[in-house]
Design a protein around this motif. Sequence first.
Motif, PDB file in Angstrom:
ATOM      1  N   THR A 359       0.823  -1.217   0.000  1.00  0.00           N
ATOM      2  CA  THR A 359       0.000   0.000   0.000  1.00  0.00           C
ATOM      3  C   THR A 359       0.851   1.257   0.000  1.00  0.00           C
ATOM      4  O   THR A 359       0.594   2.202  -0.759  1.00  0.00           O
ATOM      5  CB  THR A 359      -0.934   0.004   1.223  1.00  0.00           C
ATOM      6  N   ALA A 360       1.897   1.284   0.849  1.00  0.00           N
ATOM      7  CA  ALA A 360       2.708   2.491   0.989  1.00  0.00           C
ATOM      8  C   ALA A 360       3.601   2.753  -0.214  1.00  0.00           C
ATOM      9  O   ALA A 360       3.793   3.905  -0.616  1.00  0.00           O
ATOM     10  CB  ALA A 360       3.550   2.396   2.260  1.00  0.00           C
ATOM     11  N   VAL A 361       4.144   1.701  -0.803  1.00  0.00           N
ATOM     12  CA  VAL A 361       5.154   1.875  -1.854  1.00  0.00           C
ATOM     13  C   VAL A 361       4.550   1.832  -3.253  1.00  0.00           C
ATOM     14  O   VAL A 361       5.115   2.412  -4.179  1.00  0.00           O
ATOM     15  CB  VAL A 361       6.270   0.814  -1.688  1.00  0.00           C
ATOM     16  N   TRP A 362       3.378   1.200  -3.402  1.00  0.00           N
ATOM     17  CA  TRP A 362       2.775   1.093  -4.732  1.00  0.00           C
ATOM     18  C   TRP A 362       1.348   1.641  -4.809  1.00  0.00           C
ATOM     19  O   TRP A 362       1.090   2.521  -5.628  1.00  0.00           O
ATOM     20  CB  TRP A 362       2.799  -0.374  -5.194  1.00  0.00           C
ATOM     21  N   THR A 363       0.443   1.132  -3.976  1.00  0.00           N
ATOM     22  CA  THR A 363      -0.969   1.469  -4.143  1.00  0.00           C
ATOM     23  C   THR A 363      -1.236   2.967  -3.987  1.00  0.00           C
ATOM     24  O   THR A 363      -1.860   3.591  -4.855  1.00  0.00           O
ATOM     25  CB  THR A 363      -1.833   0.700  -3.128  1.00  0.00           C
ATOM     26  N   GLU A 364      -0.777   3.552  -2.895  1.00  0.00           N
ATOM     27  CA  GLU A 364      -1.040   4.977  -2.662  1.00  0.00           C
ATOM     28  C   GLU A 364      -0.312   5.872  -3.665  1.00  0.00           C
ATOM     29  O   GLU A 364      -0.928   6.788  -4.235  1.00  0.00           O
ATOM     30  CB  GLU A 364      -0.679   5.348  -1.222  1.00  0.00           C
ATOM     31  N   GLU A 474      -9.100   2.236  -0.165  1.00  0.00           N
ATOM     32  CA  GLU A 474      -9.175   1.504   1.092  1.00  0.00           C
ATOM     33  C   GLU A 474      -8.708   2.387   2.257  1.00  0.00           C
ATOM     34  O   GLU A 474      -7.922   3.334   2.061  1.00  0.00           O
ATOM     35  CB  GLU A 474      -8.316   0.244   1.019  1.00  0.00           C
ATOM     36  N   PRO A 475      -9.172   2.070   3.491  1.00  0.00           N
ATOM     37  CA  PRO A 475      -8.778   2.886   4.654  1.00  0.00           C
ATOM     38  C   PRO A 475      -7.271   3.015   4.832  1.00  0.00           C
ATOM     39  O   PRO A 475      -6.781   4.110   5.156  1.00  0.00           O
ATOM     40  CB  PRO A 475      -9.420   2.143   5.827  1.00  0.00           C
ATOM     41  N   LEU A 476      -6.519   1.942   4.620  1.00  0.00           N
ATOM     42  CA  LEU A 476      -5.071   2.027   4.804  1.00  0.00           C
ATOM     43  C   LEU A 476      -4.443   2.964   3.777  1.00  0.00           C
ATOM     44  O   LEU A 476      -3.523   3.727   4.094  1.00  0.00           O
ATOM     45  CB  LEU A 476      -4.438   0.639   4.718  1.00  0.00           C
ATOM     46  N   THR A 477      -4.955   2.929   2.550  1.00  0.00           N
ATOM     47  CA  THR A 477      -4.463   3.842   1.514  1.00  0.00           C
ATOM     48  C   THR A 477      -4.706   5.292   1.924  1.00  0.00           C
ATOM     49  O   THR A 477      -3.831   6.160   1.755  1.00  0.00           O
ATOM     50  CB  THR A 477      -5.153   3.548   0.171  1.00  0.00           C
ATOM     51  N   ALA A 478      -5.872   5.568   2.473  1.00  0.00           N
ATOM     52  CA  ALA A 478      -6.183   6.930   2.923  1.00  0.00           C
ATOM     53  C   ALA A 478      -5.273   7.369   4.053  1.00  0.00           C
ATOM     54  O   ALA A 478      -4.859   8.531   4.122  1.00  0.00           O
ATOM     55  CB  ALA A 478      -7.652   7.011   3.341  1.00  0.00           C
ATOM     56  N   ILE A 479      -4.946   6.438   4.967  1.00  0.00           N
ATOM     57  CA  ILE A 479      -4.039   6.775   6.072  1.00  0.00           C
ATOM     58  C   ILE A 479      -2.654   7.136   5.545  1.00  0.00           C
ATOM     59  O   ILE A 479      -2.063   8.137   5.955  1.00  0.00           O
ATOM     60  CB  ILE A 479      -3.956   5.585   7.066  1.00  0.00           C
ATOM     61  N   ILE A 480      -2.140   6.321   4.620  1.00  0.00           N
ATOM     62  CA  ILE A 480      -0.827   6.629   4.035  1.00  0.00           C
ATOM     63  C   ILE A 480      -0.876   7.952   3.278  1.00  0.00           C
ATOM     64  O   ILE A 480       0.028   8.791   3.384  1.00  0.00           O
ATOM     65  CB  ILE A 480      -0.390   5.498   3.081  1.00  0.00           C
ATOM     66  N   ALA A 481      -1.969   8.177   2.537  1.00  0.00           N
ATOM     67  CA  ALA A 481      -2.088   9.414   1.759  1.00  0.00           C
ATOM     68  C   ALA A 481      -2.092  10.646   2.647  1.00  0.00           C
ATOM     69  O   ALA A 481      -1.649  11.729   2.220  1.00  0.00           O
ATOM     70  CB  ALA A 481      -3.358   9.375   0.915  1.00  0.00           C
TER      71      ALA A 481
END
Length: 486
Positions: A359-364, A474-481
């Motif tokens: 999520t942190a390195v690719w998705t976001e 996803e919630p984790l993507t929003a947190i990283i963003a």
Amino acid sequence: MVQVQIEQGLIRGNRVGDGAEFLGIPYAAAPVGELRWREPHPPSGWEGARDATAFGAAALQTGGASFDLRVEEQSEDSLFVNVWTNSLDVDARQPVMVWLHGGGNLGGAGSEDAFDGRVLAQRGVTVVTLNYRLGAFGFLAHPSVGANFAVLDQVAALRWVKTNIRAFGGDPNCVTIFGESAGAWAVRTLLSTPTARGLFHRAIIQSAGYEDYAFQPAPTVERAYDAAERFFDLLGARDLDRLRALPASDVLQASHALNGTTPVAGRVHTPANLTWSPVADGVVVSQQGFAGWADDVPVLLGRVANEARYFIRPGGRYDWAVVENMAAAFAGDRRAEAMAVLHDSTDDPYAALDVLFTTAVWTEPALATLNRFVQLGRTVFPYRFTRVSPGAKASGDLAKHTAEIRYVFGNLEPAEAYDEVDAQLSRDMQEAWSTFARTGAPEVRGREWPRYRQGEAEVTVLGDQVGFESLVVEPLTAIIASQRRS
């Protein structure tokens, strides 16, 4: 054997089924001696027919290739292209697909077995792969030396394509650049390279080449210069003439020592800490905007579901303490929220680490890139690769970083690791990639893939079959963003 005439002279290649391959063609002079850390010079011509039936040497490296290099020799003299085509008619005007290999800017070559272009060429495209300088040979940056020599190599290869590709049935005015990982980073960099403008007409970005990471400061020219100073210290020289006279093995050793991929205790290493990378120097690569990106160049952009499993291999010993450390690095003051999301989704720390890292390195960063490109008025087609082959399921690799490459090129090896579902998906992906190269819009069985529209976005999903879904943040993507700097 089959022969064609190019600018440098006559070359002799291999007849392969209904097509032909031409391997190890120099697109620039050897960057050795006085030409080390210089812009690539044009290649010399030759008398008679030059053999082009075997790959040239790979660039000097100490690892990093994802697949079988298929060559044993490594050398500074490695600036070669390889071409596959099913037509040698100079009036065929086939779309051209130029592949930029990955390997963390540290390893790899255009000769790797997964990138063999003979199957993809059967789609009516002319396929080109190439080598470029790696490590400090290609990415050293300092005011006394210059910068972005590998980027200059890639531009030189595109110029070679523009001049010579008609001899291989290709259309110099319909060129697609595509790459994965460091190769996708190279594609993104070429969008910001003024001298590349007009040399390509479509771009495909696979599993890298996104916005800077939300969880750390953007790389700077100054950071690259600091790395060069450490490099000079290791070599015991700063005079450029002395540096060019050093044995290539000394340069390679110092390059490897500073490659930036050594894990830190309690964490896993990520592609975010590579030392040898392109840099926005304001000379080769623009510091603002996309000076190499013509207005009418569309982009196909995507990622795979379990990118991180290439870097954190199944069977490793990962516990929740490692996940906590990585959550602190990626989510900052929202680490507790990130951990809560992960605990809600799995009891397995390895699976949690995969999700967090991916999520942190690719998705976001991919989502941030889609939004930026669309805000700039660009045409972008997003995809997500989720297919898990029988072999990947058995190994626990799932849809790891690099998983989609063999599908794109039609090289599903070893055969026992794949089944007919994979074979059909490979055919569909080849159709999509080749129709994008031909028309600027990916298509499978008569259906065009959706373009990205912020707020009502669809994404193409490449799973057991090709499908289309709404893009959900996803919630984790929003947190990283939320860690992203304005």
